[in-house]
Design a protein around this motif. Structure first.
Motif, short mmCIF file in Angstrom:
data_model
loop_
_atom_site.label_atom_id
_atom_site.label_comp_id
_atom_site.label_asym_id
_atom_site.label_seq_id
_atom_site.Cartn_x
_atom_site.Cartn_y
_atom_site.Cartn_z
N UNK A 286 0.99 -1.27 -0.04
CA UNK A 286 0.56 -0.30 0.53
C UNK A 286 0.79 1.54 -0.36
N UNK A 287 0.05 2.27 -0.56
CA UNK A 287 1.36 3.66 -0.34
C UNK A 287 0.94 4.02 0.77
N UNK A 288 0.22 4.13 0.94
CA UNK A 288 0.75 4.03 2.72
C UNK A 288 1.26 3.91 3.64
N UNK A 289 1.70 2.65 3.45
CA UNK A 289 2.37 2.13 3.92
C UNK A 289 3.76 1.66 3.68
N UNK A 290 4.33 2.97 2.80
CA UNK A 290 5.43 2.50 2.36
C UNK A 290 6.54 3.57 3.38
N UNK A 291 6.53 4.35 3.70
CA UNK A 291 7.28 4.99 5.15
C UNK A 291 7.38 4.31 6.62
N UNK A 292 6.30 3.33 6.30
CA UNK A 292 6.99 2.33 7.17
C UNK A 292 7.45 1.29 7.12
N UNK A 293 7.61 0.61 5.80
CA UNK A 293 8.53 -0.14 5.36
C UNK A 293 9.91 0.12 5.28
N UNK A 294 9.50 1.33 4.67
CA UNK A 294 10.76 2.44 4.49
C UNK A 294 11.46 2.33 5.65
N UNK A 295 11.84 2.73 6.87
CA UNK A 295 12.40 2.24 8.29
C UNK A 295 12.29 1.37 8.35
N UNK A 296 11.49 0.53 8.40
CA UNK A 296 11.54 -0.91 8.88
C UNK A 296 12.81 -1.70 7.94
N UNK A 297 12.94 -1.80 6.96
CA UNK A 297 14.09 -2.25 5.69
C UNK A 297 15.99 -1.33 6.73
N UNK A 298 15.14 0.02 6.50
CA UNK A 298 16.53 0.48 7.14
C UNK A 298 17.24 0.68 8.38
N UNK A 299 16.22 0.01 9.76
CA UNK A 299 16.67 -0.77 11.31
C UNK A 299 17.20 -1.70 10.48
N UNK A 300 16.78 -2.58 9.67
CA UNK A 300 17.36 -4.14 10.09
C UNK A 300 19.10 -4.01 8.89
N UNK A 301 19.74 -3.05 8.20
CA UNK A 301 20.50 -2.48 7.73
C UNK A 301 20.21 -2.83 5.92
N UNK A 302 19.09 -3.18 5.58
CA UNK A 302 18.90 -2.84 3.51
C UNK A 302 18.47 -1.07 3.61
N UNK A 303 19.94 -1.39 2.64
CA UNK A 303 19.77 0.75 2.83
C UNK A 303 19.69 0.82 1.49
N UNK A 304 19.86 0.23 0.64
CA UNK A 304 19.18 0.19 -1.10
C UNK A 304 18.09 -0.35 -1.65
N UNK A 305 16.98 0.22 -1.89
CA UNK A 305 16.19 -0.59 -2.91
C UNK A 305 15.62 0.33 -3.95
N UNK A 306 14.74 -0.17 -5.56
CA UNK A 306 14.30 0.68 -6.02
C UNK A 306 12.45 0.67 -5.60
N UNK A 307 11.55 1.80 -5.91
CA UNK A 307 11.32 1.46 -6.02
C UNK A 307 10.28 2.92 -7.23
N UNK A 308 8.99 2.31 -7.29
CA UNK A 308 8.08 3.13 -8.53
C UNK A 308 6.74 3.31 -7.90
N UNK A 309 5.52 3.91 -8.45
CA UNK A 309 4.45 3.53 -8.22
C UNK A 309 3.65 2.61 -9.02
N UNK A 310 2.58 1.97 -9.04
CA UNK A 310 2.10 0.52 -9.75
C UNK A 310 0.02 0.98 -9.56
N UNK A 311 -0.04 0.54 -10.03
CA UNK A 311 -1.31 0.36 -10.67
C UNK A 311 -1.51 -1.29 -10.61
#
Length: 112
Positions: free
Chosen positions: A9-34
């Protein structure tokens, strides 16, 4: 190495991004999709409700070493879940090799 693709969900992106950074995943690609799915999303415009079957999501593409696979998936599952229909999907694929373009390095060390 594994490629983890997540549709969230777009609304959960910030939460997921912070969770990934907290476990050491600092690089990923993303884009909007329909896309289309089991969830039906409705919009209200000037007091009138409109139903649409096109659902806005965010698509994440993450390549990690094998030892980061489980923590990455767990971070996405915990941060991206609302418990409702339409939370998204995670796909895991095997990556054969990886190269760093700048130096020509090969293998899992290129992900660090």
């Amino acid at each position: 190495m594994k490629k983890i693709e997540a549709i969230i969900r777009k609304s959960k992106y910030s939460d997921v991004k912070e969770a990934l950074h907290s476990v050491g995943v600092n690089f990923f690609s993303y884009w909007d999709a329909t896309g289309r799915g089991n969830e039906k999303e409705g919009h209200v415009y000037r007091g009138v409700s409109y139903s649409t079957s096109d659902i806005q999501r965010r698509y994440l593409s993450i390549v990690v070493n094998d030892d980061f696979e489980e923590v990455t998936i767990k971070a996405i599952l915990e941060a991206g879940s609302t418990g409702e229909v339409g939370d998204g999907k995670i796909f895991v694929s095997e990556i054969v090799d990886c190269y760093r373009i700048r130096t020509g390095e090969k293998g899992g060390d290129t992900l660090k």
